[in-house]
Design a protein around this motif. Structure first.
Motif, PDB file in Angstrom:
ATOM      1  N   LYS A   1     108.456  15.060  28.841  1.00 35.00           N
ATOM      2  CA  LYS A   1     107.990  15.058  27.457  1.00 35.00           C
ATOM      3  C   LYS A   1     107.353  16.386  27.044  1.00 35.00           C
ATOM      4  CE  LYS A   1     103.541  12.714  28.236  1.00 35.00           C
ATOM      5  NZ  LYS A   1     103.619  12.667  29.709  1.00 35.00           N
TER       6      LYS A   1
ATOM      7  N   THR B   1     110.146  18.964  26.591  1.00 40.16           N
ATOM      8  CA  THR B   1     110.836  18.669  25.338  1.00 40.16           C
ATOM      9  C   THR B   1     110.009  19.112  24.146  1.00 40.16           C
ATOM     10  OG1 THR B   1     111.924  16.758  26.367  1.00 40.16           O
ATOM     11  CG2 THR B   1     111.869  16.821  23.956  1.00 40.16           C
TER      12      THR B   1
ATOM     13  N   PRO C   1     111.914   9.920  26.972  1.00 41.27           N
ATOM     14  CA  PRO C   1     112.810  10.735  27.786  1.00 41.27           C
ATOM     15  C   PRO C   1     112.927  10.223  29.219  1.00 41.27           C
ATOM     16  CG  PRO C   1     110.712  11.855  27.525  1.00 41.27           C
ATOM     17  CD  PRO C   1     110.622  10.590  26.718  1.00 41.27           C
TER      18      PRO C   1
ATOM     19  N   ALA D   1     118.067  12.808  29.524  1.00 46.91           N
ATOM     20  CA  ALA D   1     118.012  14.269  29.615  1.00 46.91           C
ATOM     21  C   ALA D   1     118.793  14.752  30.834  1.00 46.91           C
ATOM     22  CB  ALA D   1     116.561  14.734  29.693  1.00 46.91           C
TER      23      ALA D   1
ATOM     24  N   LEU E   1     120.204  20.062  29.203  1.00 44.74           N
ATOM     25  CA  LEU E   1     118.892  20.347  28.628  1.00 44.74           C
ATOM     26  C   LEU E   1     118.018  21.135  29.596  1.00 44.74           C
ATOM     27  CD1 LEU E   1     117.760  17.170  26.639  1.00 44.74           C
ATOM     28  CD2 LEU E   1     118.490  19.383  25.760  1.00 44.74           C
TER      29      LEU E   1
ATOM     30  N   PRO F   1     117.135  24.319  27.355  1.00 47.51           N
ATOM     31  CA  PRO F   1     116.221  23.337  26.763  1.00 47.51           C
ATOM     32  C   PRO F   1     116.175  23.351  25.240  1.00 47.51           C
ATOM     33  CG  PRO F   1     115.028  25.005  28.064  1.00 47.51           C
ATOM     34  CD  PRO F   1     116.466  25.226  28.303  1.00 47.51           C
TER      35      PRO F   1
ATOM     36  N   ILE G   1     117.566  20.595  22.605  1.00 51.49           N
ATOM     37  CA  ILE G   1     116.897  19.386  22.156  1.00 51.49           C
ATOM     38  C   ILE G   1     116.678  19.393  20.650  1.00 51.49           C
ATOM     39  CG2 ILE G   1     114.571  20.311  22.557  1.00 51.49           C
ATOM     40  CD1 ILE G   1     115.750  16.669  22.958  1.00 51.49           C
TER      41      ILE G   1
END
Length: 345
Positions: A160, A163, A249, A306, A310, A314, A317
């Motif tokens: 998290k 993200t 996630p 994920a 990702l 990243p 996202i």
């Protein structure tokens, strides 16, 4: 015992008292460093909580009748009648919940801990007091863009924070990392900024070079680093929002990431799982679950699968989450995200 400073957070006033000036300075510096609260801004006719701090250089003796509610390697929670005790190493918080009073007995070794450890002990004590006034904690990162609020909920290692950082880097505002407050208001379920600081995997600097210097200067939080995100991405703090999407996630080994809509019953279970300590005090759990139920009707819920894409890139996202802003989605395939009409209205 003298009043050192007053704060307010979402219509709840916090009064901090300390037995001496040196301890008072340490406590106030810690609160100012670790939490988003308005200082010296007490709200008339609002609920009040008090936190009193004392030096504790002696072994604390628990009442023999105290019952253990929870225990981990770093924390014990016990209850004796209407008084709860939070024990962490040699420091103790005695919580008289019916009086909205917390008494912190801090051993000198407390101040030698890493910032994240000090923050968590204060945070847990404060959360127990805030629950009495309808403010609850959730293991979630709150983010906002163009008035659209999301909560990314999950435990440690769920992805998290990574993200959230990817979204902040691409223009999203943020409320908090790891723990966000929420409450029921006249306009719906409101998420409120609470914790300062972010914990990140140092390997993120490979993708985001601007993290290199701050990460080297930051403190350790286990294998992660704990740093002030405002110093890297200034003016992104948002004090509150009304979430319209919940994202849970889950890191997997597959190549492609997917965003899967989930039903409200599963979303409620996941929210309960990420409401730390919710089942510890069963007398208060009913009200908290009712607020969580309102939240799942206010926001659409998704599980983010994920994958490696990702991890390697990243910033992807942002594209995935931006589709949620267009409306509820359903999964069409491995990497498909398609808006659908909301038939609930």
């Amino acid at each position: 015992m003298s009043i050192i400073k007053s704060y307010s957070i979402s219509k709840v006033n916090l009064q901090v008292e300390c037995e001496d000036k040196l301890l008072g300075k340490k406590v106030i510096d810690a609160i100012d460093d670790y939490f988003f609260m308005t200082s010296d801004g007490s709200i008339p006719n609002s609920n009040n909580i008090t936190m009193r701090f004392k030096n504790n250089n002696f072994s604390f003796k628990l009442p023999e009748t105290a019952q253990e509610l929870f225990a981990s390697s770093s924390l014990r929670v016990l209850k004796n009648g209407n008084i709860c005790y939070l024990l962490s190493e040699s420091s103790v918080f005695q919580l008289e919940l019916s009086n909205s009073l917390g008494i912190g007995l801090l051993n000198s070794t407390y101040w030698e801990r890493c910032p994240k450890s000090k923050q968590e002990f204060l945070m847990l004590s404060l959360l127990w007091l805030l629950r009495e006034h309808g403010l609850y904690g959730l293991h979630a990162n709150g983010l906002v863009k163009d008035g659209f609020g999301i909560l990314i909920a999950g435990g440690s290692g769920s992805g998290k924070s990574t993200t959230a950082l990817s979204l902040i880097r691409q223009g999203w505002g943020y409320l908090s990392d790891d723990v966000t407050l929420f409450r029921h208001s006249s306009n719906g379920i409101e998420a409120i900024a609470f914790q300062k600081g972010f914990s990140f995997d140092p390997n993120l600097a490979d993708c985001y070079p601007e993290l290199n210097k701050p990460l080297k200067e930051s403190s350790f939080n286990g294998q992660k680093r704990f740093l002030d995100i405002n110093s890297i991405y200034p003016n992104r703090l948002i004090s509150n929002c009304f979430p319209r999407a919940l994202i849970f996630p889950k890191i997997v080994s597959q190549n492609k990431s997917r965003l899967i809509p989930i039903d409200r019953s599963k979303a409620l279970i996941l929210l309960i799982d990420n409401s730390g300590g919710i089942m510890v005090d069963k007398e208060k759990v009913t009200k908290q679950i009712e607020v969580l139920k309102r939240l799942i009707y206010q926001a659409d819920s998704y599980q983010l699968i994920a994958g490696r894409d990702l991890y390697e890139t990243p910033e992807k996202i942002c594209e995935i989450v931006s589709r949620i802003q267009e409306g509820p989605i359903h999964e069409l395939g491995e990497a498909s995200f398609c808006p659908v009409r909301d038939i609930r209205k």
